[in-house]
Design a protein around this motif. Structure first.
Motif, mmCIF file in Angstrom:
data_model
loop_
_atom_site.group_PDB
_atom_site.id
_atom_site.type_symbol
_atom_site.label_atom_id
_atom_site.label_comp_id
_atom_site.label_asym_id
_atom_site.label_seq_id
_atom_site.Cartn_x
_atom_site.Cartn_y
_atom_site.Cartn_z
ATOM 1 N N GLU A 103 36.696 -26.827 -15.021
ATOM 2 C CA GLU A 103 36.439 -27.034 -16.670
ATOM 3 C C GLU A 103 38.176 -28.162 -17.015
ATOM 4 O OE1 GLU A 103 33.012 -24.595 -18.830
ATOM 5 O OE2 GLU A 103 34.862 -23.837 -19.336
ATOM 6 N N ARG A 104 39.047 -27.198 -16.496
ATOM 7 C CA ARG A 104 39.973 -27.653 -16.842
ATOM 8 C C ARG A 104 40.294 -28.788 -16.033
ATOM 9 N NH1 ARG A 104 44.684 -23.102 -17.010
ATOM 10 N NH2 ARG A 104 44.243 -22.330 -19.102
ATOM 11 N N ALA A 105 40.061 -28.822 -14.614
ATOM 12 C CA ALA A 105 40.178 -29.799 -13.827
ATOM 13 C C ALA A 105 39.272 -31.316 -14.295
ATOM 14 C CB ALA A 105 39.494 -29.177 -12.747
ATOM 15 N N TRP A 106 37.882 -30.741 -14.696
ATOM 16 C CA TRP A 106 37.527 -32.573 -14.736
ATOM 17 C C TRP A 106 37.460 -32.370 -16.439
ATOM 18 C CZ3 TRP A 106 34.858 -35.228 -11.816
ATOM 19 C CH2 TRP A 106 34.761 -35.444 -11.054
ATOM 20 N N LEU A 175 27.630 -35.918 -6.356
ATOM 21 C CA LEU A 175 28.575 -36.975 -5.235
ATOM 22 C C LEU A 175 30.049 -36.507 -5.872
ATOM 23 C CD1 LEU A 175 26.171 -39.867 -4.239
ATOM 24 C CD2 LEU A 175 26.880 -38.561 -2.649
ATOM 25 N N PRO A 176 30.512 -36.733 -7.256
ATOM 26 C CA PRO A 176 31.817 -36.441 -8.014
ATOM 27 C C PRO A 176 32.440 -35.545 -7.413
ATOM 28 C CG PRO A 176 30.183 -37.659 -9.568
ATOM 29 C CD PRO A 176 29.072 -37.133 -8.289
ATOM 30 N N ALA A 238 38.690 -33.669 -8.625
ATOM 31 C CA ALA A 238 38.107 -34.461 -9.797
ATOM 32 C C ALA A 238 39.263 -36.220 -10.071
ATOM 33 C CB ALA A 238 38.821 -33.603 -11.158
ATOM 34 N N VAL A 239 41.183 -35.910 -9.411
ATOM 35 C CA VAL A 239 41.514 -36.935 -9.880
ATOM 36 C C VAL A 239 40.529 -37.995 -9.030
ATOM 37 C CG1 VAL A 239 43.649 -37.898 -9.935
ATOM 38 C CG2 VAL A 239 43.356 -36.070 -10.794
ATOM 39 N N VAL A 240 40.772 -37.832 -7.523
ATOM 40 C CA VAL A 240 40.220 -39.023 -6.678
ATOM 41 C C VAL A 240 38.964 -38.964 -7.681
ATOM 42 C CG1 VAL A 240 39.719 -38.927 -4.619
ATOM 43 C CG2 VAL A 240 41.819 -38.280 -4.997
ATOM 44 N N ALA A 241 38.035 -38.815 -7.547
ATOM 45 C CA ALA A 241 36.433 -38.729 -7.706
ATOM 46 C C ALA A 241 36.813 -39.795 -9.154
ATOM 47 C CB ALA A 241 35.699 -37.655 -8.537
ATOM 48 N N ARG A 242 37.638 -40.023 -10.244
ATOM 49 C CA ARG A 242 37.826 -40.970 -10.683
ATOM 50 C C ARG A 242 38.932 -42.257 -11.104
ATOM 51 N NH1 ARG A 242 38.648 -35.720 -15.938
ATOM 52 N NH2 ARG A 242 36.265 -36.085 -15.871
ATOM 53 N N GLY A 251 29.099 -42.398 -8.568
ATOM 54 C CA GLY A 251 29.212 -42.954 -9.598
ATOM 55 C C GLY A 251 29.059 -41.808 -10.782
ATOM 56 N N THR A 252 30.769 -41.637 -10.934
ATOM 57 C CA THR A 252 31.293 -40.485 -11.669
ATOM 58 C C THR A 252 31.129 -41.275 -12.990
ATOM 59 O OG1 THR A 252 32.989 -40.279 -9.979
ATOM 60 C CG2 THR A 252 34.011 -39.277 -11.686
ATOM 61 N N PRO A 253 30.739 -40.363 -13.557
ATOM 62 C CA PRO A 253 30.777 -40.465 -15.125
ATOM 63 C C PRO A 253 32.007 -40.439 -15.688
ATOM 64 C CG PRO A 253 30.591 -38.107 -14.953
ATOM 65 C CD PRO A 253 30.707 -38.990 -12.987
ATOM 66 N N ALA A 254 31.874 -41.575 -16.937
ATOM 67 C CA ALA A 254 33.470 -41.296 -17.871
ATOM 68 C C ALA A 254 34.105 -39.689 -18.297
ATOM 69 C CB ALA A 254 32.993 -42.782 -18.338
ATOM 70 N N PRO A 255 34.890 -40.646 -17.948
ATOM 71 C CA PRO A 255 35.892 -38.902 -19.067
ATOM 72 C C PRO A 255 35.444 -39.147 -20.444
ATOM 73 C CG PRO A 255 37.322 -40.318 -18.420
ATOM 74 C CD PRO A 255 36.171 -40.282 -17.920
#
Length: 279
Positions: A103-106, A175-176, A238-242, A251-255
Motif C-alpha cells: 500500500e505504501r509502494a502504491w 498488468l501494472p 510501482a514507479v515504473v508502472a506509473r 493501463g495503470t490507473p492514475a494515482p
C-alpha cells in the motif's frame, strides 16, 4: 528517490523482517510437532536447497523437524490445537506488514480488516506451500537445474504478482503489477541462489562463537537484506508502472489525489480553525 523516501525503505524492511522471523520460528515447531513425516522431510529438503545448510545448524534443524518420537514427546506436549491457532493468528502480522508495504509502494490507504482478513491467511498459506516445494522446483522435479532454475524464476514472479494483487485487495489491475513482480522475482532468485555461499558459514560461525543468540542475529541480518530488496523492487515496480510510457501500455490507473487537511489541522503560515483569514 522521492518515492523511496516516502515509503521509508529501511523501516518497512526491518518491520517485515522482524515479523517474518517471529512467524517462521513458531511455525517450524508447529510443523515439527503436527505435520506428517513426508511433509517434514520435504520442508527440510527445501531449506537445504535454499540455504545450503551444513554442520551444527543442519544438525539442529534436522533434530527439530525430524523428531520422530512418540506423541508424548516434549514438542507434541507443548503444541496442540489452541497453540497452533494462536501461532496462525500471530503469523498474520507478517501478512499485514507485507500489505502495508504494498500500500505504501502504491500510495494507497489501508484496506479494512473485513475485506483483507481472509487475504492474510491465503497469502500465508501460499508462501508456506512455496517454501515446501522450493526444493523440488529448484531441482526441476529430478530433471536438473536446466529446468529447475526457469521453473523457480517463473514461480517467484507469479507469486509476487499474485501477492501484490491479493494484498492490495484488487484495487490495482494485474498488468501494472507486472514490473514489480519481475523485479522482485529476479532479484530474490539471484539472492537465494547465492545464499549457500554465505549463510551456512555465517550461521555455523555465529552458533559456535556466540551460541543461539549469534545465530539469531545472523538470520535476522539475512532476512533484513532480503526484505530491503523486496521493498526496493516492489516500490520501483510501482514507479515504473506509473511512468507515462509504461502507463499507456499497462493501463495503470492514475494515482488518487492526496487528501486535504483534516478538520483541526493547520497549515504553516495559514489561518487557524475558527480564525478569519487575514485581510
Amino acid at each position: 528517490m522521492s518515492h523511496l523516501i516516502s515509503v521509508n525503505v529501511l523501516d518497512s524492511a526491518t518491520r517485515l523482517a522482524a515479523q517474518t522471523f517471529l512467524t517462521a520460528v513458531p511455525l517450524i515447531f508447529v510443523v515439527a510437532s503436527l505435520a506428517p513425516q513426508a511433509l517434514r522431510e520435504q520442508l527440510l529438503n527445501s531449506l537445504h536447497h535454499v540455504f545450503g545448510l551444513s554442520g551444527t545448524v543442519d544438525e539442529e534443524l534436522r533434530k527439530t523437524l525430524l523428531n520422530t518420537g512418540d506423541p508424548s514427546d516434549e514438542v507434541r506436549q507443548t503444541t496442540g490445537f489452541v497453540s497452533t491457532l494462536m501461532v496462525l493468528i500471530a503469523a498474520t502480522a507478517c501478512s499485514r506488514a507485507m500489505q502495508r508495504l504494498c500500500e505504501r509502494a502504491w500510495s494507497m490507504p489501508g484496506a479494512s480488516a473485513r475485506v483483507a482478513a481472509w487475504r492474510w491467511l491465503a497469502w500465508l498459506a501460499a508462501w508456506l506451500l512455496m517454501i515446501g516445494v522450493q526444493g523440488s522446483l529448484r531441482d526441476g522435479f529430478g530433471l536438473g537445474l536446466w529446468l529447475g532454475v526457469p521453473l523457480l524464476l517463473l514461480a517467484e514472479v507469479f507469486l509476487w504478482w499474485w501477492t501484490q494483487h491479493l494484498l492490495l485487495t484488487a484495487r490495482v489491475p494485474w498488468l501494472p503489477l507486472l514490473p514489480g513482480a519481475l523485479l522482485t522475482g529476479a532479484a530474490l532468485g539471484v539472492l537465494t541462489a547465492t545464499a549457500s555461499l554465505y549463510v551456512p558459514r555465517a550461521l555455523n560461525h555465529s552458533l559456535a562463537k556466540y551460541g543461539s543468540l549469534g545465530a539469531v542475529f545472523t538470520l535476522l541480518s539475512w532476512l533484513i537484506t532480503l526484505c530491503v530488496v523486496i521493498t526496493l523492487c516492489v516500490t520501483a515496480g510501482a514507479v515504473v508502472a506509473r511512468e507515462p510510457w509504461a502507463a499507456r501500455h499497462l493501463g495503470t490507473p492514475a494515482p488518487a489525489d492526496s487528501p486535504g487537511p483534516r478538520s483541526g489541522d493547520t497549515l504553516e503560515g495559514g489561518p487557524r480553525p475558527n480564525e478569519p483569514p487575514p485581510e
